[in-house]
Design an enzyme around this catalytic site. Structure first.
Site, mmCIF file in Angstrom:
data_model
loop_
_atom_site.group_PDB
_atom_site.id
_atom_site.type_symbol
_atom_site.label_atom_id
_atom_site.label_comp_id
_atom_site.label_asym_id
_atom_site.label_seq_id
_atom_site.Cartn_x
_atom_site.Cartn_y
_atom_site.Cartn_z
ATOM 1 N N GLU A 49 67.724 109.166 62.824
ATOM 2 C CA GLU A 49 68.796 108.473 63.418
ATOM 3 C C GLU A 49 69.989 108.970 63.880
ATOM 4 O O GLU A 49 70.713 109.791 62.879
ATOM 5 C CB GLU A 49 68.895 107.279 62.632
ATOM 6 N N LYS A 124 65.167 99.527 67.923
ATOM 7 C CA LYS A 124 65.525 98.843 66.423
ATOM 8 C C LYS A 124 65.719 97.525 66.363
ATOM 9 O O LYS A 124 66.652 96.941 67.300
ATOM 10 C CB LYS A 124 66.693 99.592 65.836
ATOM 11 N N CYS A 166 65.598 103.110 60.132
ATOM 12 C CA CYS A 166 66.455 102.889 59.200
ATOM 13 C C CYS A 166 66.483 101.455 58.539
ATOM 14 O O CYS A 166 65.667 101.318 57.649
ATOM 15 C CB CYS A 166 67.741 103.075 59.787
#
Length: 294
Positions: A49, A124, A166
């Site tokens: 990321e 995301k 993440c």
């Protein structure tokens, strides 16, 4: 970094970098790691990321963002072609088609094949809004749009790859939905903070591997990204039994792991948790639009 020996099994390389607001420097660092991984025989290279940059404030983060059709992704497409590798670009600051009206970006995991083609994009879905009193404050939702869908696993030479980013790591529902849709490798490119990383990073990654019986690959940011941000590092690979089979040391670098799908399928046969689930009691974890694997 610990390196897996090159054999008949596909080799993957997992990157650890210290991105800064300097996009040119970041590209030079990442390109060097990709070329090194290609020389070692890796077929798939994972970057974390924020591989493109980590801005020092929201205004800078927004100003540096690009579209997927911009210069930077074009350079990575060329890098994939030159090196003949798949690239998991695990958290690109994307100006989407709604940028002119929203002035907000997406955190986009882009997957490129060795021809440089963009074969998958995952935006995301869980945004990191956390406040640890006196230690860490993050509000990703203040400048980022959440993604609207989970993306079906993609067939690669290493196995079927399920994309996350993440903070998604904290939500096992995604990993279970991807597993149900056929994933053999789950990837969590990350920029974990030091307080949360030291407490939760390895144990969460190992848990996702054990419960899904997948390989888990986690590229990571490490060290001082700018004056107000430190990242935890510890990029690693976990096998479907839950063992850490590769891990980066301090600082930028690579670790390598062989992906043994015969071993994965043996574990799934020996402990067939996927078939033991009780949807009659607690429902089925499935993502909209994702068909279960045959």
């Amino acid at each position: 970094a610990m390196a897996g020996s090159l054999g008949l099994k596909p080799l993957v390389a997992v990157g650890q970098v210290t991105s800064t607001p300097d996009k040119e420097l970041n590209f030079a660092t990442c390109a060097g790691l990709v070329r090194e991984a290609a020389r070692r025989g890796a077929c798939l290279v994972f970057l974390p990321e924020g591989f493109d940059y980590i801005g020092s404030d929201t205004a800078q983060t927004l100003s540096l963002a690009e579209g997927l059709d911009g210069d930077l992704m074009g350079r990575y497409a060329g890098l994939a072609r030159d090196c003949g590798v798949w690239l998991s670009l695990g958290g690109f600051h994307e100006r989407g088609q709604d940028w002119p009206t929203t002035q907000r970006i997406y955190n986009c995991h882009a997957l490129l094949d060795p021809a440089g083609r963009l074969v998958a994009t995952y935006r995301k879905t869980h945004l990191c809004d956390v406040e640890l009193e006196g230690r860490v404050t993050m509000k990703e939702s203040s400048f980022t749009n959440p993604g609207a869908e989970i993306v079906a696993p993609v067939s690669t030479p290493a196995g079927k790859l399920g994309l996350s980013i993440c903070y998604d790591l904290r939500f096992p529902e995604i990993s279970l939905a991807l597993r149900r849709a056929g994933a053999e490798i789950l990837t969590y490119p990350s920029a974990f903070t030091v307080p949360t990383g030291s407490a939760h990073w390895e144990v969460l990654l190992r848990a996702r591997a054990i419960e899904s019986q997948c390989y888990v690959v986690a590229a990571a940011q490490t060290g001082k990204n700018h004056e107000r941000r430190m990242s935890y590092g510890h990029a690693l690979v976990v096998d479907p039994w839950g063992a850490v089979v590769a891990q980066c040391h301090e600082g930028p670098g690579l670790c390598y792991a062989e992906i043994d799908l015969e071993y994965l399928h043996r574990i799934r046969r020996e402990i067939p948790v996927h078939g033991h689930r009780r949807p009659d009691l607690y429902g089925t974890v499935a993502a909209a639009g994702l068909a279960p694997a045959p």
